[in-house]
Design an enzyme around this catalytic site. Structure first.
Site, PDB file in Angstrom:
ATOM      1  N   LYS A 298       0.957  -6.699   5.814  1.00  0.00           N
ATOM      2  CA  LYS A 298       0.961  -7.870   4.923  1.00  0.00           C
ATOM      3  C   LYS A 298       2.228  -7.919   4.090  1.00  0.00           C
ATOM      4  CE  LYS A 298      -3.947  -6.908   4.387  1.00  0.00           C
ATOM      5  NZ  LYS A 298      -3.940  -5.438   4.297  1.00  0.00           N
TER       6      LYS A 298
ATOM      7  N   TYR B  85       0.815  -1.222   0.000  1.00  0.00           N
ATOM      8  CA  TYR B  85       0.000   0.000   0.000  1.00  0.00           C
ATOM      9  C   TYR B  85       0.848   1.272   0.000  1.00  0.00           C
ATOM     10  CZ  TYR B  85      -3.851  -3.030   1.696  1.00  0.00           C
ATOM     11  OH  TYR B  85      -4.788  -4.015   1.875  1.00  0.00           O
TER      12      TYR B  85
ATOM     13  N   HIS C 210      -0.055 -11.666   1.758  1.00  0.00           N
ATOM     14  CA  HIS C 210      -1.061 -10.861   1.046  1.00  0.00           C
ATOM     15  C   HIS C 210      -1.853 -11.658   0.005  1.00  0.00           C
ATOM     16  CE1 HIS C 210      -1.741  -6.336   0.211  1.00  0.00           C
ATOM     17  NE2 HIS C 210      -2.812  -7.011  -0.129  1.00  0.00           N
TER      18      HIS C 210
END
Ligand code: A2P
Length: 290
Positions: free
Chosen positions: A80, A55, A113
């Site tokens: 993750k 992210y 993930h």
């Protein structure tokens, strides 16, 4: 359903750790540039944050927490491991990087993930096992309070159960009315693996869906609140995102109403709506990644 009265209440994971029942999703929140939205979320009362190395929000989250002076023990932090970081040594390295970004010395929850590093990858079973062994060591060393997976289908999870020692505590998947992945949810709940929902509100196609709008109006709530409440009543942890204070607060206000049985059944059997297009085995209908 577990008795839940506020965001601070939670579900007990299969290793005894408490997972708060509503978290804040940080995908795209910082937009690569600042901490504004994350600090707003802290001001709105969120203490449970879901991030990921992919992210690009870990460092912004760390900075926001420091600037706001929130004690570490008040927080529940999930991150993750990205597809390119899979493998035994890679996982150890990625984890250290994540801790550094967040400015902490432990995580509450660490997830793989995606089960495959790329579409069609053949040797995923071995790669997942090698990755999981590193996760198990981090867990045993006390560097993370619980370990789990994200976007795993039941057969990906079986590979870990058959070949590893620590059971995944969590599987975080796309889950919202219109895409509830019943098969995977049922499997996880039977295996005592807590399901968490990314994109619990789905997309604009859900927010403007006539049946959801009608239902939300009957309960005197917004469609977003209806979707968040729906996850909770399925014993699924919603991780909603928002960039506005008012909606951040609204999304926490989901403990004053209960969705009736018939409506729960209707929400769980809607025609597919708002699916991201992402599937763990690849073949995404969109190029977007999550
Ligand atoms: P915004 O940032 O303008 O609030 P999800 O978490 O399911 O992926 O959904 C995220 C999207 O839902 C964001 O675009 C966010 O927009 C919107 N959203 C979040 N909370 C609400 C709400 N209470 N009402 C309407 N839209 C919301």
């Amino acid at each position: 359903m577990t008795e839940l009265h506020s965001m601070q209440d939670g579900f007990v994971l299969n290793n005894g750790v408490k997972n708060p029942c509503v978290g804040f999703g940080t995908y795209k929140t910082a937009d690569g540039s600042d901490t504004e939205v994350l600090k707003m979320a802290i001001k709105a009362g969120y203490r449970y944050f879901d991030t990921a190395s992919f992210y690009g929000t870990e460092a912004f989250l760390g900075e926001s927490i420091r600037e706001m002076g929130i004690p570490r023990e008040e927080l529940f932090l999930t991150s993750k491991l990205w597809k390119t970081e899979m493998g035994y040594h890679e996982t150890k390295q990625a984890f250290e990087e994540t801790l550094k970004n967040l400015g902490t010395d432990y995580l509450d929850l660490y997830l793989i993930h995606w089960p495959l590093p790329e579409d069609g990858y053949q040797d995923w079973k071995k790669l997942d096992i090698d990755t999981w062994r590193a996760m198990e060591e981090l867990y045993r060393d006390g560097k993370v309070r619980a370990i789990g997976v994200s976007n795993f289908l039941p057969y990906h999870i079986e590979n870990l159960l058959e070949n590893c020692e620590v059971r995944p505590a969590v599987n975080q998947i796309e889950f919202h009315p219109g895409y509830t992945q019943e098969f995977t949810v049922r499997y996880c709940q039977e295996q005592d693996i807590l399901v968490q929902a990314w994109s619990p509100i789905g997309r604009s196609s859900l927010l403007n869906h006539p049946m959801l709008m009608e239902m939300a109006e009957r309960y005197g709530v917004s469609v977003a609140q209806l979707c968040i409440r729906y996850a909770l009543q399925r014993n699924v942890v919603p991780l909603p995102k928002s960039s506005a204070m008012e909606r951040m607060k609204q999304n926490q206000d989901v403990f004053g109403f209960e969705i009736g049985r018939e409506d729960m059944l209707r929400l769980g059997s809607m025609a597919q709506t708002g699916w991201s297009g992402l599937h763990p085995d690849g073949g995404s209908v969109r190029s977007a990644s999550k």
